[in-house]
Scaffold this motif. Structure first.
Motif, short mmCIF file in Angstrom:
data_model
loop_
_atom_site.label_atom_id
_atom_site.label_comp_id
_atom_site.label_asym_id
_atom_site.label_seq_id
_atom_site.Cartn_x
_atom_site.Cartn_y
_atom_site.Cartn_z
N GLU A 196 -9.76 -20.68 6.85
CA GLU A 196 -10.76 -19.61 7.07
C GLU A 196 -11.22 -19.00 5.76
O GLU A 196 -12.34 -18.48 5.66
CB GLU A 196 -10.14 -18.54 7.97
N PHE A 197 -10.37 -19.07 4.74
CA PHE A 197 -10.67 -18.43 3.46
C PHE A 197 -10.99 -19.47 2.38
O PHE A 197 -10.92 -19.16 1.18
CB PHE A 197 -9.48 -17.56 3.03
N ASP A 198 -11.33 -20.70 2.80
CA ASP A 198 -11.66 -21.77 1.85
C ASP A 198 -10.54 -22.01 0.85
O ASP A 198 -10.78 -22.42 -0.30
CB ASP A 198 -12.96 -21.47 1.10
N TYR A 199 -9.31 -21.73 1.29
CA TYR A 199 -8.12 -21.95 0.46
C TYR A 199 -8.19 -21.18 -0.86
O TYR A 199 -7.53 -21.54 -1.83
CB TYR A 199 -7.90 -23.46 0.22
N PHE A 200 -9.02 -20.14 -0.88
CA PHE A 200 -9.18 -19.30 -2.07
C PHE A 200 -9.55 -20.13 -3.30
O PHE A 200 -9.32 -19.69 -4.43
CB PHE A 200 -7.91 -18.48 -2.35
#
Length: 213
Positions: free
Chosen positions: A88-92
């Motif tokens: 959900e967070f683009d893997y940061f």
């Protein structure tokens, strides 16, 4: 327990006595490898994220025996859940190729470990959707846009190259220092009212640049 849910629960459990504390709440020390194919293309990034002692203690609650840290096998379910939730967070992890955004595929080789001091490190590989010629500009940053989590590169050997063609190198472009007025903004109220897409964390993130002849 997802990574972000774990962070939130950690704050509720451990920072209730300090309601005015500013961001960030979790600290991560980063090592990254840029991976190349046998024919010299960039194929992905392998991360090792070491968490601060407070988050590590929270993550390991109820795990391990006789005072020893849990094994990699015991941590496997948490590693799997973390990897799934981080999508959900683009893997940061935010990459650019020829100055345009480029995408990663689902993570591979995901696992967690806890050392003798019960400090947790998460290992995982982010493959690019397709390998890219290394002779064009490639760079990436690791950050949480909301700055709930602070990602900092390790002091030494933070970024390495694996199977890179001869002559390839990396450089780290450090972020500009925050102005005093920005530092004063790092309060809970500021982040609670921050507009979506503000990407405050990007301002504080180093950029890793890969250059090949």
């Amino acid at each position: 327990m997802s990574m972000r849910h774990g962070f939130v629960s950690l704050i509720v459990a451990t920072l209730a006595a300090a309601p005015a504390v500013a961001h960030p709440h979790v600290w991560v020390a980063v090592r990254s490898e840029v991976l190349f194919t046998d024919d010299g293309k960039i194929k992905g990034v392998r991360h090792a994220w070491t968490f601060d002692d407070m988050y590590s203690a929270f993550a390991l609650q109820g795990l391990g025996k006789d005072g020893k840290p849990p094994s990699r096998e015991e941590l496997a379910p948490l590693a799997k859940t973390n990897a799934e939730s981080l999508a959900e967070f683009d893997y940061f992890t935010f990459a650019k190729y020829q100055n345009a955004k480029t995408a990663f595929g689902p993570p591979e080789d995901v696992w967690l470990e806890a050392d003798d001091k019960k400090i947790v490190t998460m290992h995982f590989t982010l493959p690019l959707e397709k390998p890219l010629p290394a002779q064009k500009p490639f760079s990436f940053q690791i950050y949480d846009p909301t700055y709930f989590v602070a990602f900092d590169l390790e002091k030494q050997n933070a970024v390495t190259l694996t199977k890179a063609p001869a002559g390839c190198s990396t450089s780290v472009v450090e972020p500009k220092p925050l102005l005093a007025i920005d530092t004063q903004k790092l309060s809970e109220a500021f982040f609670a009212n921050m507009s979506p897409g503000a990407d405050f964390g990007m301002k504080l993130a180093a950029r890793i640049v890969v250059a090949c002849p």
